[in-house]
Motif scaffolding. Structure first.
Motif, mmCIF file in Angstrom:
data_model
loop_
_atom_site.group_PDB
_atom_site.id
_atom_site.type_symbol
_atom_site.label_atom_id
_atom_site.label_comp_id
_atom_site.label_asym_id
_atom_site.label_seq_id
_atom_site.Cartn_x
_atom_site.Cartn_y
_atom_site.Cartn_z
ATOM 1 N N SER A 126 0.755 -1.280 0.020
ATOM 2 C CA SER A 126 -0.058 -0.034 0.015
ATOM 3 C C SER A 126 0.840 1.368 -0.014
ATOM 4 O O SER A 126 1.863 1.385 0.709
ATOM 5 N N ILE A 127 0.645 2.070 -0.944
ATOM 6 C CA ILE A 127 1.192 3.300 -0.630
ATOM 7 C C ILE A 127 0.337 4.484 -0.331
ATOM 8 O O ILE A 127 -0.947 4.677 -0.526
ATOM 9 N N ASP A 128 0.841 5.175 0.812
ATOM 10 C CA ASP A 128 -0.033 6.170 1.547
ATOM 11 C C ASP A 128 0.001 7.502 0.689
ATOM 12 O O ASP A 128 1.050 8.020 0.539
ATOM 13 N N LEU A 129 -1.357 7.817 0.410
ATOM 14 C CA LEU A 129 -1.336 9.177 -0.357
ATOM 15 C C LEU A 129 -2.151 10.069 0.553
ATOM 16 O O LEU A 129 -2.666 11.277 0.036
ATOM 17 N N THR A 130 -2.230 9.741 1.653
ATOM 18 C CA THR A 130 -3.168 10.918 2.707
ATOM 19 C C THR A 130 -2.269 12.284 2.905
ATOM 20 O O THR A 130 -1.184 12.149 3.156
ATOM 21 N N VAL A 131 -3.167 13.254 2.655
ATOM 22 C CA VAL A 131 -2.820 14.630 2.781
ATOM 23 C C VAL A 131 -3.197 15.197 4.209
ATOM 24 O O VAL A 131 -4.438 15.010 4.241
ATOM 25 N N GLY A 132 -2.461 15.684 4.946
ATOM 26 C CA GLY A 132 -2.970 16.025 6.297
ATOM 27 C C GLY A 132 -4.163 16.746 6.149
ATOM 28 O O GLY A 132 -4.151 17.828 5.509
ATOM 29 N N GLY A 133 -5.375 16.467 7.141
ATOM 30 C CA GLY A 133 -6.487 17.352 7.435
ATOM 31 C C GLY A 133 -7.554 16.726 6.464
ATOM 32 O O GLY A 133 -8.773 17.256 6.507
ATOM 33 N N TRP A 134 -7.192 15.758 5.336
ATOM 34 C CA TRP A 134 -8.195 15.243 4.387
ATOM 35 C C TRP A 134 -8.571 13.825 4.653
ATOM 36 O O TRP A 134 -7.766 13.410 5.286
ATOM 37 N N GLU A 135 -9.471 13.348 4.119
ATOM 38 C CA GLU A 135 -9.647 12.009 4.045
ATOM 39 C C GLU A 135 -8.529 11.073 3.678
ATOM 40 O O GLU A 135 -7.667 11.287 2.875
ATOM 41 N N PRO A 136 -8.327 9.997 4.418
ATOM 42 C CA PRO A 136 -7.211 9.177 4.040
ATOM 43 C C PRO A 136 -7.395 8.564 2.755
ATOM 44 O O PRO A 136 -8.555 8.296 2.118
ATOM 45 N N ARG A 137 -6.192 8.365 1.790
ATOM 46 C CA ARG A 137 -6.366 8.106 0.694
ATOM 47 C C ARG A 137 -4.998 7.153 0.377
ATOM 48 O O ARG A 137 -4.143 7.312 1.086
ATOM 49 N N GLY A 138 -5.043 6.396 -0.470
ATOM 50 C CA GLY A 138 -3.888 5.344 -0.813
ATOM 51 C C GLY A 138 -4.128 4.968 -2.225
ATOM 52 O O GLY A 138 -4.851 5.073 -3.120
ATOM 53 N N ALA A 139 -3.000 3.888 -2.419
ATOM 54 C CA ALA A 139 -2.858 3.217 -3.760
ATOM 55 C C ALA A 139 -2.574 1.636 -3.483
ATOM 56 O O ALA A 139 -1.685 1.462 -2.600
ATOM 57 N N ILE A 140 -2.919 0.811 -4.343
ATOM 58 C CA ILE A 140 -2.387 -0.503 -4.059
ATOM 59 C C ILE A 140 -1.263 -0.670 -5.168
ATOM 60 O O ILE A 140 -1.563 -0.268 -6.431
ATOM 61 N N ASP A 141 0.011 -1.256 -4.807
ATOM 62 C CA ASP A 141 0.895 -1.383 -5.979
ATOM 63 C C ASP A 141 1.240 -2.817 -6.011
ATOM 64 O O ASP A 141 1.676 -3.299 -5.212
ATOM 65 N N ALA A 142 0.674 -3.480 -7.027
ATOM 66 C CA ALA A 142 0.782 -5.242 -6.946
ATOM 67 C C ALA A 142 1.299 -5.447 -8.185
ATOM 68 O O ALA A 142 1.436 -5.103 -9.357
ATOM 69 N N ASP A 143 2.298 -6.642 -7.961
ATOM 70 C CA ASP A 143 2.999 -7.283 -8.981
ATOM 71 C C ASP A 143 2.274 -8.697 -9.324
ATOM 72 O O ASP A 143 2.074 -9.532 -8.598
ATOM 73 N N LEU A 144 1.638 -8.771 -10.817
ATOM 74 C CA LEU A 144 1.058 -9.965 -11.208
ATOM 75 C C LEU A 144 1.863 -10.505 -11.947
ATOM 76 O O LEU A 144 2.449 -10.175 -12.794
ATOM 77 N N LEU A 145 1.569 -12.012 -12.211
ATOM 78 C CA LEU A 145 2.514 -12.909 -13.068
ATOM 79 C C LEU A 145 1.515 -13.317 -14.402
ATOM 80 O O LEU A 145 0.315 -14.059 -14.107
ATOM 81 N N PHE A 146 1.680 -12.882 -15.281
ATOM 82 C CA PHE A 146 0.911 -13.197 -16.623
ATOM 83 C C PHE A 146 1.889 -14.074 -17.394
ATOM 84 O O PHE A 146 2.750 -13.285 -18.291
ATOM 85 N N GLY A 147 1.721 -15.112 -17.641
ATOM 86 C CA GLY A 147 2.628 -16.093 -18.239
ATOM 87 C C GLY A 147 3.935 -16.032 -17.768
ATOM 88 O O GLY A 147 4.044 -16.331 -16.333
ATOM 89 N N ASP A 148 5.277 -15.557 -18.206
ATOM 90 C CA ASP A 148 6.355 -15.444 -17.614
ATOM 91 C C ASP A 148 6.817 -13.839 -17.457
ATOM 92 O O ASP A 148 7.751 -13.586 -17.157
ATOM 93 N N ARG A 149 5.603 -13.050 -17.718
ATOM 94 C CA ARG A 149 5.953 -11.613 -17.450
ATOM 95 C C ARG A 149 5.425 -11.023 -16.215
ATOM 96 O O ARG A 149 4.500 -11.535 -15.701
#
Length: 301
Positions: A126-149
């Motif tokens: 999880s990447i924290d994108l929360t800016v102080g004083g406002w609603e908590p926000r974030g991003a998911i950073d995931a590695d998925l396996l597609f074939g051999d990539r």
């Protein structure tokens, strides 16, 4: 039914939940086929008729039949009644693996982002994108396996204020440009960034930062679902896979199930050679500009 959680090692944690009975996925990029992707703000599964119905969101996702779905406003707060844990329900209903992202967490439960996928999940954070004083926000950073990539997929939901979104865009781009931890493989195939960026002013603010780094995205109108006028939801791709056929999914059920319409696209590997040529051209141009700047600075004044 659900396996133990995998810890991510970065600025936060994302939870990976495995599902049994997932449809096998052995296709690789070399086969020349595409990967279907979607970003969708599900509005806590409350439709435009103000009715709470996770089953409608699940039905829309099954209609789209995406290999990777990035969802926003997924809810698991007590008191919702039927299918209260939407992460668990939507994973079950679609037969997908689920990556849970951090977001709002209080005494009532949690609320935030999710990635649903048919592909194996190698790592997530999880990447924290929360800016102080406002609603908590974030991003998911995931590695998925597609074939051999390895496909690196980012799911996010930006804030409602322009200054907040600018800070979030800069923080996210810094995270994407940073060095990877030793346990993570470099994403050979593509970086996908999908989410509700809440940027109603067109190609300004947060959109400008992503357009400059990843190239312009399709500005398809997704909000509000009953009469879409704003392009709040975006999909970006950076890598040898080319994003094609980006369009808004407008089925009657999708118009009803949430206040956003899903944005769908296909990743195709037939643009690999052109992508490499463009990358090489940009690299040469940047190198030339850097050399010119160095020579200019070195001249006596």
């Amino acid at each position: 039914m659900f396996q133990s959680l995998l810890d991510a090692q970065a600025r936060g944690r994302a939870r990976i939940v495995s599902r049994a009975g997932i449809r096998p996925q052995s296709i690789g990029p070399a086969d020349g086929l595409s990967v279907r992707v979607v970003t969708y703000n599900v509005h806590t599964c409350v439709g435009v008729d103000r009715r709470y119905d996770p089953g409608r969101i699940a039905a829309v996702l099954r209609e789209i039949d995406a290999d990777i779905a990035c969802l926003q406003e997924v809810d698991a707060r007590r008191g919702r009644g039927r299918h209260a844990d939407q992460w668990a329900y939507l994973g079950e209903a679609t037969g997908c693996r689920v990556v849970l992202g951090a977001g709002v967490r209080d005494q009532c439960g949690r609320f935030g982002n999710a990635i649903l996928t048919r592909f194996p999940v190698l790592n997530a954070r999880s990447i924290d994108l929360t800016v102080g004083g406002w609603e908590p926000r974030g991003a998911i950073d995931a590695d998925l396996l597609f074939g051999d990539r390895v496909l690196r997929v980012i799911a996010t939901h930006f804030g409602l204020r322009a200054a907040e979104r600018r800070l979030q865009a800069n923080r996210l781009m810094a995270a994407l440009g940073g060095s990877l931890p030793p346990h993570r493989r470099e994403a050979e195939a593509v970086l996908l960034l999908m989410g509700d960026l809440n940027e109603w002013r067109g190609r300004s603010g947060a959109i400008r930062a992503f357009d400059r780094q990843l190239g312009p995205s399709a500005a398809e109108r997704t909000f509000p679902s009953w009469m879409p006028v704003l392009a709040l939801d975006r999909i970006y791709a950076d890598g040898p896979a080319v994003l094609r056929d980006v369009e808004v999914y407008r089925s009657p059920l999708a118009r009803l199930a949430s206040d956003h319409l899903p944005l769908v696209g296909n990743l195709c590997w037939d643009g690999h050679a052109a992508w490499r040529r463009e990358r090489s051209r940009l690299s040469r141009r940047r190198s030339s500009e850097a050399n010119h700047a160095a020579k200019t600075q070195a001249r006596p004044s």
